[in-house]
Scaffold this motif. Structure first.
Motif, PDB file in Angstrom:
ATOM      1  N   SER A   1      30.684 -27.619 -19.667  1.00  0.00           N
ATOM      2  CA  SER A   1      29.247 -27.927 -19.777  1.00  0.00           C
ATOM      3  C   SER A   1      28.366 -26.686 -19.757  1.00  0.00           C
ATOM      4  CB  SER A   1      28.817 -28.879 -18.638  1.00  0.00           C
ATOM      5  OG  SER A   1      29.551 -30.089 -18.706  1.00  0.00           O
TER       6      SER A   1
ATOM      7  N   THR B   1      25.925 -26.823 -22.702  1.00  0.00           N
ATOM      8  CA  THR B   1      24.797 -27.711 -22.408  1.00  0.00           C
ATOM      9  C   THR B   1      23.785 -27.016 -21.519  1.00  0.00           C
ATOM     10  OG1 THR B   1      26.273 -29.619 -22.577  1.00  0.00           O
ATOM     11  CG2 THR B   1      24.171 -29.950 -21.462  1.00  0.00           C
ATOM     12  N   ALA B   2      24.276 -26.252 -20.546  1.00  0.00           N
ATOM     13  CA  ALA B   2      23.376 -25.538 -19.640  1.00  0.00           C
ATOM     14  C   ALA B   2      22.590 -24.461 -20.384  1.00  0.00           C
ATOM     15  CB  ALA B   2      24.176 -24.911 -18.498  1.00  0.00           C
TER      16      ALA B   2
ATOM     17  N   ARG C   1      21.832 -24.412 -23.590  1.00  0.00           N
ATOM     18  CA  ARG C   1      20.853 -25.022 -24.481  1.00  0.00           C
ATOM     19  C   ARG C   1      19.688 -25.634 -23.698  1.00  0.00           C
ATOM     20  NH1 ARG C   1      24.742 -28.368 -28.544  1.00  0.00           N
ATOM     21  NH2 ARG C   1      25.888 -28.630 -26.582  1.00  0.00           N
ATOM     22  N   SER C   2      19.951 -26.049 -22.470  1.00  0.00           N
ATOM     23  CA  SER C   2      18.888 -26.667 -21.669  1.00  0.00           C
ATOM     24  C   SER C   2      17.834 -25.658 -21.234  1.00  0.00           C
ATOM     25  CB  SER C   2      19.492 -27.345 -20.432  1.00  0.00           C
ATOM     26  OG  SER C   2      20.038 -26.377 -19.549  1.00  0.00           O
ATOM     27  N   VAL C   3      18.198 -24.368 -21.222  1.00  0.00           N
ATOM     28  CA  VAL C   3      17.226 -23.338 -20.837  1.00  0.00           C
ATOM     29  C   VAL C   3      16.631 -22.664 -22.069  1.00  0.00           C
ATOM     30  CG1 VAL C   3      18.281 -22.918 -18.600  1.00  0.00           C
ATOM     31  CG2 VAL C   3      19.043 -21.603 -20.595  1.00  0.00           C
ATOM     32  N   GLY C   4      16.822 -23.280 -23.241  1.00  0.00           N
ATOM     33  CA  GLY C   4      16.166 -22.798 -24.452  1.00  0.00           C
ATOM     34  C   GLY C   4      16.959 -21.829 -25.288  1.00  0.00           C
TER      35      GLY C   4
ATOM     36  N   SER D   1      19.373 -21.158 -28.120  1.00  0.00           N
ATOM     37  CA  SER D   1      19.813 -21.930 -29.281  1.00  0.00           C
ATOM     38  C   SER D   1      21.279 -21.670 -29.585  1.00  0.00           C
ATOM     39  CB  SER D   1      18.968 -21.560 -30.513  1.00  0.00           C
ATOM     40  OG  SER D   1      19.206 -20.223 -30.889  1.00  0.00           O
TER      41      SER D   1
END
Length: 375
Positions: free
Chosen positions: A103, A106-107, A109-112, A114
């Motif tokens: 994951s 996912t982490a 991408r969650s903080v922006g 790309s």
């Protein structure tokens, strides 16, 4: 005014430090570890297959198990270069696949951050890999390959099974030179020299049992049969020795004893350019030169094609399955490159197009699959 080398190196290091962020290093280190593991595994696998093949020659002459093992070890660097592109793909798939399973993607991408930024971090890894590959191809593979061939030929010298390993043809100055066997790099045996006139008719034929190669392009032929052709008239001469000025230097002869794929890139470039100035065909060498030039593009294509198989797999499809499909795509690409290389020789295709087009098509496929995965 010359610049200070130490200052220039410091500036390059500072520029590299700005370009490579901690995130780049974290991703690149993970990809590099996976890449090195795959390279080592594939090199060991193909080296084992080569060792099994060499066992067929064990017992001939003085060729034993130790000779076979030495030959395999000396030729291992060339196999490293061969497996590097597909290893780059598999390394990216394994490293980014591990990020996906943990994951971490996912982490990020969650903080922006790309997906393109993540792939860009892996692309930066291609720069040092290309540099290492060039250094191996230029300074390690040629002497190792030459030593391997020389030792193998010496061990098999009492048999006839390996006599053709160092045989080659070379053309220049309306002459064709054929050498059947080399003893080291300064002694040639069973030499045939064909000379032709401007109209294509043969003017002379020379056969020598031995030739001592000197550094000034002079060959001292021994036990010579010379046939001079004048129309329908033949004149035969038997000579104990005959000096012959070769159109190829001793360095070129030494390089031509190697397979084209193991020639140093710089020397290969100069040889192809020299043949071009003479208006002589060098399709096999041009093909190999463009294959070497296309390696950075192949690495970039392999990294790009990993992206759609790691990021955003469709629901119902596991990441492991996507990685397996990506690996199959990379293997098919490698096989396609080899097939196109053979078709290049058979169909007289443009060497540059044959080398570059497969990588460009793979990059286009990667962009299409990436966009399709994010619709």
């Amino acid at each position: 005014m010359m610049r200070d080398p130490a200052g220039l190196i410091a500036q390059l290091r500072a520029a590299w430090a700005k370009m490579v962020t901690p995130l780049d290093r974290y991703i690149a280190v993970a990809a590099c570890r996976a890449f090195i593991t795959v390279v080592a595994a594939l090199t060991a696998l193909f080296s084992l297959l080569e060792f099994v093949e060499q066992l067929a020659s064990v017992g001939e002459g003085r060729y034993g198990l130790l000779n076979a093992l030495t030959y395999v070890l000396l030729t291992a660097p060339s196999r490293v270069l061969q497996v590097t592109p597909v290893s780059m793909l598999l390394g990216c798939l394994f490293a980014l696949g591990a990020f996906a399973r943990n994951s971490e993607l996912t982490a990020l991408r969650s903080v922006g951050i790309s997906e393109s930024r993540i792939i860009g971090s892996v692309l930066k890894l291609a720069v040092p890999i290309v540099i290492v590959m060039f250094l191996l191809a230029e300074f390690v593979v040629p002497p190792a390959q030459e030593l391997a061939q020389t030792q193998r030929a010496a061990a098999l010298s009492s048999t006839e099974s390996d006599q053709d390993d160092s045989s080659f043809w070379i053309q220049g100055d309306r002459q064709y030179l054929n050498v059947q066997h080399f003893d080291g790099t300064t002694v040639a045996r069973n030499i045939d020299i064909y000379a032709f006139a401007d109209d294509g008719s043969m003017t002379s034929f020379i056969h020598a049992d031995r030739a001592d190669i000197h550094s000034d392009r002079t060959w001292l032929l021994t036990d010579v049969l010379k046939k001079t052709i004048d129309g329908s008239q033949f004149e035969n001469e038997h000579l104990a020795t005959l000096p012959w000025h070769s159109f190829a230097s001793a360095q070129q002869i030494q390089l031509l004893m190697l397979p084209p794929e193991t020639m140093p890139p710089v020397a290969l470039f100069h040889y192809v350019r020299e043949l071009g100035r003479r208006n002589q065909q060098a399709l096999r060498y041009e093909q190999e030169l463009w294959r070497k030039i296309s390696v950075p593009l192949s690495l970039v294509a392999m990294i790009m094609v990993a992206a759609p198989f790691v990021f955003g797999p469709p629901r119902g499809q596991s990441t492991g399955r996507q990685i397996t499909i990506g690996a199959i795509v990379g293997i098919v690409f490698s096989l396609t490159q080899q097939i196109v290389g053979h078709l290049d020789l058979l169909l007289n295709l443009n060497p540059a197009a044959a080398a570059l087009v497969p990588s460009l098509l793979l990059m286009a496929l990667a962009v299409y699959l990436f966009r399709r995965a994010h619709r």
